[in-house]
Design a protein around this motif. Structure first.
Motif, PDB file in Angstrom:
ATOM      1  N   ARG A 146       3.673  18.711  34.463  1.00 29.62           N
ATOM      2  CA  ARG A 146       2.585  19.693  34.281  1.00 29.62           C
ATOM      3  C   ARG A 146       1.459  19.504  35.496  1.00 29.62           C
ATOM      4  O   ARG A 146       0.900  20.794  35.544  1.00 29.62           O
ATOM      5  CB  ARG A 146       1.877  19.263  32.745  1.00 29.62           C
ATOM      6  N   LEU A 147       0.925  18.453  35.727  1.00 29.06           N
ATOM      7  CA  LEU A 147      -0.071  18.375  36.774  1.00 29.06           C
ATOM      8  C   LEU A 147       0.411  19.236  38.088  1.00 29.06           C
ATOM      9  O   LEU A 147      -0.390  19.853  38.547  1.00 29.06           O
ATOM     10  CB  LEU A 147      -0.265  17.084  37.036  1.00 29.06           C
ATOM     11  N   LEU A 148       1.427  18.921  38.302  1.00 26.36           N
ATOM     12  CA  LEU A 148       2.065  19.504  39.801  1.00 26.36           C
ATOM     13  C   LEU A 148       2.558  20.895  39.686  1.00 26.36           C
ATOM     14  O   LEU A 148       2.575  21.692  40.475  1.00 26.36           O
ATOM     15  CB  LEU A 148       3.219  18.658  40.337  1.00 26.36           C
ATOM     16  N   SER A 149       2.548  21.522  38.522  1.00 31.06           N
ATOM     17  CA  SER A 149       2.811  22.734  38.251  1.00 31.06           C
ATOM     18  C   SER A 149       1.552  23.686  38.362  1.00 31.06           C
ATOM     19  O   SER A 149       1.583  24.849  38.397  1.00 31.06           O
ATOM     20  CB  SER A 149       3.507  23.304  36.914  1.00 31.06           C
ATOM     21  N   GLN A 150       0.403  22.934  38.214  1.00 30.52           N
ATOM     22  CA  GLN A 150      -0.870  23.541  38.411  1.00 30.52           C
ATOM     23  C   GLN A 150      -1.559  23.352  39.951  1.00 30.52           C
ATOM     24  O   GLN A 150      -2.493  23.755  40.078  1.00 30.52           O
ATOM     25  CB  GLN A 150      -1.707  23.230  37.218  1.00 30.52           C
ATOM     26  N   PRO A 152      -1.054  21.552  44.111  1.00 35.45           N
ATOM     27  CA  PRO A 152       0.161  21.041  44.882  1.00 35.45           C
ATOM     28  C   PRO A 152       0.254  19.536  45.011  1.00 35.45           C
ATOM     29  O   PRO A 152       1.368  19.020  45.098  1.00 35.45           O
ATOM     30  CB  PRO A 152      -0.339  21.573  46.450  1.00 35.45           C
ATOM     31  N   TRP A 153      -0.995  18.754  44.789  1.00 39.83           N
ATOM     32  CA  TRP A 153      -0.740  16.977  45.117  1.00 39.83           C
ATOM     33  C   TRP A 153      -1.454  16.585  43.766  1.00 39.83           C
ATOM     34  O   TRP A 153      -2.239  17.253  43.321  1.00 39.83           O
ATOM     35  CB  TRP A 153      -1.625  16.757  46.458  1.00 39.83           C
ATOM     36  N   ILE A 154      -1.183  15.327  43.645  1.00 39.30           N
ATOM     37  CA  ILE A 154      -1.439  14.477  42.515  1.00 39.30           C
ATOM     38  C   ILE A 154      -3.010  14.511  42.355  1.00 39.30           C
ATOM     39  O   ILE A 154      -3.599  14.778  41.211  1.00 39.30           O
ATOM     40  CB  ILE A 154      -1.272  13.182  42.697  1.00 39.30           C
ATOM     41  N   LEU A 155      -3.852  14.567  43.646  1.00 34.73           N
ATOM     42  CA  LEU A 155      -5.110  14.474  43.463  1.00 34.73           C
ATOM     43  C   LEU A 155      -5.854  15.844  43.583  1.00 34.73           C
ATOM     44  O   LEU A 155      -7.302  16.113  43.670  1.00 34.73           O
ATOM     45  CB  LEU A 155      -5.808  13.716  44.551  1.00 34.73           C
ATOM     46  N   GLY A 156      -5.086  16.758  43.490  1.00 30.66           N
ATOM     47  CA  GLY A 156      -5.679  18.256  43.694  1.00 30.66           C
ATOM     48  C   GLY A 156      -5.195  19.058  44.865  1.00 30.66           C
ATOM     49  O   GLY A 156      -3.922  19.033  44.935  1.00 30.66           O
ATOM     50  N   ASP A 182      14.590  19.563  34.467  1.00 32.62           N
ATOM     51  CA  ASP A 182      13.418  19.817  33.732  1.00 32.62           C
ATOM     52  C   ASP A 182      12.348  19.331  34.691  1.00 32.62           C
ATOM     53  O   ASP A 182      11.072  19.432  34.190  1.00 32.62           O
ATOM     54  CB  ASP A 182      13.658  18.489  32.845  1.00 32.62           C
ATOM     55  N   TYR A 183      12.367  19.344  35.972  1.00 36.54           N
ATOM     56  CA  TYR A 183      11.158  18.898  36.763  1.00 36.54           C
ATOM     57  C   TYR A 183      11.096  19.803  38.049  1.00 36.54           C
ATOM     58  O   TYR A 183      10.994  19.124  39.000  1.00 36.54           O
ATOM     59  CB  TYR A 183      11.301  17.465  37.066  1.00 36.54           C
ATOM     60  N   PRO A 184      10.994  21.089  37.701  1.00 39.27           N
ATOM     61  CA  PRO A 184      10.887  21.941  39.170  1.00 39.27           C
ATOM     62  C   PRO A 184       9.830  21.590  39.969  1.00 39.27           C
ATOM     63  O   PRO A 184       9.900  21.503  40.972  1.00 39.27           O
ATOM     64  CB  PRO A 184      10.931  23.375  38.431  1.00 39.27           C
ATOM     65  N   ALA A 185       8.570  21.256  39.200  1.00 35.45           N
ATOM     66  CA  ALA A 185       7.300  21.123  40.048  1.00 35.45           C
ATOM     67  C   ALA A 185       7.459  19.599  40.871  1.00 35.45           C
ATOM     68  O   ALA A 185       7.046  19.699  42.007  1.00 35.45           O
ATOM     69  CB  ALA A 185       6.336  20.993  39.071  1.00 35.45           C
ATOM     70  N   LEU A 186       8.253  18.658  40.057  1.00 36.48           N
ATOM     71  CA  LEU A 186       8.400  17.420  40.814  1.00 36.48           C
ATOM     72  C   LEU A 186       9.287  17.434  41.946  1.00 36.48           C
ATOM     73  O   LEU A 186       9.023  16.736  43.247  1.00 36.48           O
ATOM     74  CB  LEU A 186       8.650  16.307  39.858  1.00 36.48           C
TER      75      LEU A 186
END
Ligand SMILES: N[C@@H](CCC(=O)N[C@@H](CS)C(=O)NCC(=O)O)C(=O)O
Length: 224
Positions: A146-150, A152-156, A182-186
């Motif tokens: 979810r985070l990486l679909s919003q 680009p990187w873990i911290l923003g 199930d993990y396109p963003a990853l």
């Protein structure tokens, strides 16, 4: 004194290799041949009694544990941009929380998923260990997806060494059969993180190490 990294290809030492490449200063490497049992030999146990890579020999002594090494390198090379260095307690805790999420929650699940036979003395337990690890991974990966679909990187918006750590996790679990659907963003995060020059340079160290292992008859391609 340049630091020396004790490492083995495909292992989590790749994250430290990437950090050292990102810093861009000279460093040495020492290959630990797992197939030769070198991680259990007195010479290496004198460096890391836990018998694990990575271990970084520095002018300040030996540093072990990826998380500790990454913090040390970020602190001693503040301009390298390995980790943000917030001054407030909450900001520091937020960075540490992401580091521990990968090193303490995800990383042990990688071992269980990829090398389930190492977890039990009874090889017939391996499928159940792997199934349970897959459940744990699904739980841990969902918020990251979810985070990486919003962002680009873990911290923003800015890369950090945490992204290299997550990329290694993905490399191992996807290579060992975790479905990427199930993990396109990853998957996209892994592809983008792998394009970074430091990531490519880390792989070159590993390739050279694999050549050395082949020449010594100690090559092993683990389930990634
Ligand atoms: N928590 C440690 C884990 C290190 C670790 O498990 N390293 C693996 C390679 S990824 C290893 O050396 N395994 C050999 C062993 O445990 O015997 C870290 O983050 O540095």
């Amino acid at each position: 004194m340049s630091p020396t990294l004790h490492f083995a290809p495909h292992t989590c030492a790749r994250v430290t290799l990437t950090a050292l490449e990102e810093i861009g200063l000279p460093f040495g490497t020492h290959l630990i041949a797992f197939m030769g049992g070198e991680h259990r030999k007195p010479e290496f146990l004198a460096i890391n009694p836990a018998g694990k890579v990575p271990a970084l020999e520095t002018e300040d002594g030996v540093i072990v544990q990826n998380g500790a090494i990454l913090s040390y390198l970020a602190e001693t090379h503040p301009d390298a941009g390995l980790l943000p260095r917030p001054q407030d307690a909450v900001g520091k805790a937020a960075v540490l929380a992401e580091l521990f999420r990968i090193s303490s929650d995800l990383h042990p699940l990688v071992t269980r998923f990829v090398m389930a036979v190492m977890i039990s003395t009874d090889a017939s337990d391996a499928p159940r260990i792997r199934t349970k690890a897959a459940e744990g991974l699904a739980m841990q990966l969902a918020p990251l997806e979810r985070l990486l679909s919003q962002q680009p990187w873990i911290l923003g918006g800015k890369w950090s060494i945490l992204d290299a750590y997550l990329a290694w996790v993905w490399f191992r679990i996807e290579g060992a059969g975790l479905g990427a659907d199930d993990y396109p963003a990853l998957a996209n995060h892994y592809a983008t993180a792998s394009e970074r020059p430091s990531a490519k340079a880390a792989l070159l160290h590993e390739e050279r190490a694999q050549e050395e292992l082949k020449a010594r008859g100690l090559f092993f391609a683990p389930p990634r």
